[in-house]
Write a protein that holds these residues in place. Structure first.
Motif: not given
Length: 639
Positions: A456-472, A513-521
């Motif tokens: 709800a606060f912050n999202m990034r592309h799920p390519l790297t599977g980093g969402g739960m790491t950021v939340a925790l 976040n930066t790694l996920a969005d940059a790697l996707y591109k």
């Protein structure tokens, strides 16, 4: 002896003394005032002839002839009248007395002892008054203590009354997904009274949030929730395998310095969430409730609680000093607490492959396909999740068969031969699901009484599977901030204090976040030759091994979330790509492509960093809110 009467309308002094002798030189008659420079330090009286006196004929006759003299006390001069001992106004039986014109006040001959007694009485009075003041102070302190205890007892009674009314809550959490459930467990174990309102408490069924990186697992251990990945058939993930144009390479997590249990975990998202919900429900001070939150309750700019609707359609209100909103990527409450700049670069198409053996056991698999990556990773001992990225917000229709056709004709030929059959079989079963991929940098509006967390606060592309790491990681930061606070009722002060949360979380969250969005591109196909070269350079760079492999993987896994390391590796890939173009013989065309490659790399990463916040990401210590946080435990212990 002489008796002195001081002529003053409002004050009477009396002095009795010998005339000057060798043994008593302090009182002298002079024709002029006694020099001030010769005055003693102690208060003494000096006698001085007045102008009306006769010729001095010695002390014996002075008593008879002198009628008026002056008393000099330091710089002050007072007219006095001198009387003879034989004056009829004096009584011989009562000793010498002062004459007060126009009235007479008798003076006791033992005036010295009277004065001494008065002085001692004055001292005794001062001591008694000081002692009484101390007693009064103690009484005041005791009264204040009693009042504070009474107020505490009253506030306790008020808390009891609030408990009866159902509002005895310290923290109200909206949403019981990964972030909400983990936060409820964490705050509940800290002794907070937590109330969680979740739209649906049945086991979720999602196609994302199924891969927890090793860095996220370490945060889970730090929160004491590592047992939540047990008994759900979770699979250990030890690294990644990359596939491109028939070539492949494996990248292992740098886990040598960690405990043997530390690794990534992949699982069914719903099973993981249910385990955390069950653990939270076992805590006596955590209450889970099913309901749909419709709005936040706001009074004078402060969030007081939420309004929600139960399954039966009844509307209720819940109040708490702090409301934490973590209702997921589809949050309808975030617009009140942040500036939501949500981007949807692509959609995931999800499938489950059964009884399929991946080329690399215990690894996630990334296929650099055209037009965008394809992911495979195990989610149980018999199931493999497949996520096909489809660029844009519009995907082929599942209902009319367009999606199945797309998967068979475009996607299937690009995946490894070992799993093609299982992939096609999963497409034929028809259990195809889609999910939009969202990216949203954290841009909060600090609001008294409320806080945002999770997707709800912050999202990034799920390519790297980093969402739960950021939340925790965010929960760990928030727990450390809230731990020293027992009272959360001062909303303005709490809001100002928790602004440090948005700064302290930045280095870890922004790196992932930066790694996920940059790697996707970088991993997505492009007709631009410079982008093609960048994509190939990334694959080759990661295949080099050593630091070129472990560095980026440590960033991706959350084990080394350092922004500077990310930027260095990202441009190392770009420079490596330029070197490939210029070796062995540079040409103008290759040099031009190399220049565009550097420009393209800058165009990918710098806008992401700008959105995340350059200062917060690289120089968080320059943000004033950074210093509102309590000292780090290690620093305190070292002192």
């Amino acid at each position: 002896m002489v008796m002195v009467v001081i002529k003053q309308p409002h004050l009477v002094f009396g002095v009795r003394s010998h005339f000057p002798t060798q043994s008593h030189p302090h009182f002298h008659f002079h024709s002029q005032p006694f020099p001030a420079t010769h005055l003693p330090k102690t208060p003494l009286f000096f006698l001085h002839k007045s102008s009306s006196t006769s010729k001095d004929q010695g002390p014996a006759t002075s008593l008879t002839l002198l009628s008026s003299i002056q008393l000099i006390h330091h710089h002050h001069t007072t007219n006095i009248t001198l009387l003879s001992p034989h004056s009829p106004l004096l009584s011989s039986s009562s000793g010498y007395r002062f004459l007060l014109p126009p009235k007479m006040v008798p003076l006791d001959p033992y005036v010295f002892w009277t004065f001494l007694a008065s002085f001692l009485g004055f001292l005794a009075l001062c001591v008694l008054r000081r002692r009484n003041a101390g007693v009064e102070k103690n009484k005041t302190t005791a009264t204040q203590t009693l009042l504070s205890r009474q107020e505490a007892r009253i506030s306790g009674d008020e808390r009891d009354s609030r408990a009866v009314l159902g509002s005895d809550t310290d923290v109200l959490i909206v949403g019981a997904g990964v972030a909400g459930s983990a936060l409820a467990c964490t705050l509940g174990k800290d002794g907070r009274r937590v109330r969680v309102i979740e739209r649906d408490l049945t086991e979720p069924d999602r196609i994302v949030g199924e891969l927890l990186q090793p860095g996220g697992y370490l945060k889970l251990v730090e929160l004491g929730l590592e047992d939540c990945v047990e008994e759900i058939d979770a699979q250990r993930i030890l690294g990644y395998a990359l596939f491109k144009d028939g070539k492949n390479t494996s990248l292992s997590y740098p886990l040598e310095k960690f405990h043997a249990d530390v690794a990534g975990r992949s699982f069914h998202n719903g099973r993981f969430i249910q385990r955390m919900r069950e653990k939270a429900a076992t805590l006596p001070n955590v209450q889970l409730e099913q309901g749909t939150v419709t709005s936040l309750i706001e009074e004078d700019g402060t969030i007081k609680g939420v309004q929600y609707k139960t399954k039966d359609g009844e509307e209720h209100k819940a109040y708490a000093p702090l409301t934490i909103v973590c209702d997921g990527c589809f949050s309808n409450l975030r617009r009140n607490l942040c500036e939501p700049k949500v981007q949807v670069p692509s959609c995931f198409v999800g499938l489950v492959l059964e009884n399929c053996q991946l080329p690399y056991a215990n690894h996630g698999h990334v296929i650099l396909a055209d037009p965008s990556p394809i992911l495979f990773y195990p989610i149980s001992s018999t199931e493999v999740r497949c996520l096909v990225d489809v660029p844009g917000q519009k995907v082929p229709s599942v209902a009319n068969g367009e999606m199945a056709k797309y998967l068979k004709t475009v996607v299937a030929p690009q995946i490894p031969p070992q799993i093609q059959e299982a992939f096609i079989s999963a497409v034929d079963k028809g259990n195809i699901r889609t999910m939009p991929n969202r990216s949203m940098p954290a841009n909060p509006h600090p609001t008294p009484g409320a806080l945002l967390l999770g997707d709800a606060f912050n999202m990034r592309h799920p390519l790297t599977g980093g969402g739960m790491t950021v939340a925790l990681s965010d929960i760990v930061v928030l727990q450390e901030l809230l731990s020293p606070l027992r009272d959360l009722n001062n909303a303005d002060s709490l809001c100002k204090y928790l602004e440090s949360f948005y700064t302290l979380r930045k280095p870890v969250a922004s790196t992932i976040n930066t790694l996920a969005d940059a790697l996707y591109k970088v991993f997505s196909a492009s007709p631009d030759q410079a982008r093609k070269e960048m994509r190939q350079a990334c694959f080759d760079y990661l295949s080099l091994g050593g630091t070129c492999s472990t560095g980026p993987v440590a960033l991706l896994s959350g084990l080394n979330p350092r922004p500077l390391s990310l930027v260095l590796h990202f441009f190392a890939v770009a420079i490596y790509g330029v070197g490939r173009l210029l070796f062995p013989f540079p040409s103008p065309k290759r040099m031009w492509i190399g220049a565009r490659l550097i420009s393209s790399a800058s165009g990918i990463i710098f806008p992401i960093i700008k959105a995340e916040g350059l200062r917060q990401m690289f120089f968080p210590a320059t943000i004033p809110a950074y210093y509102r946080a309590p000292p780090v435990k290690g620093d305190t212990e070292s002192k």
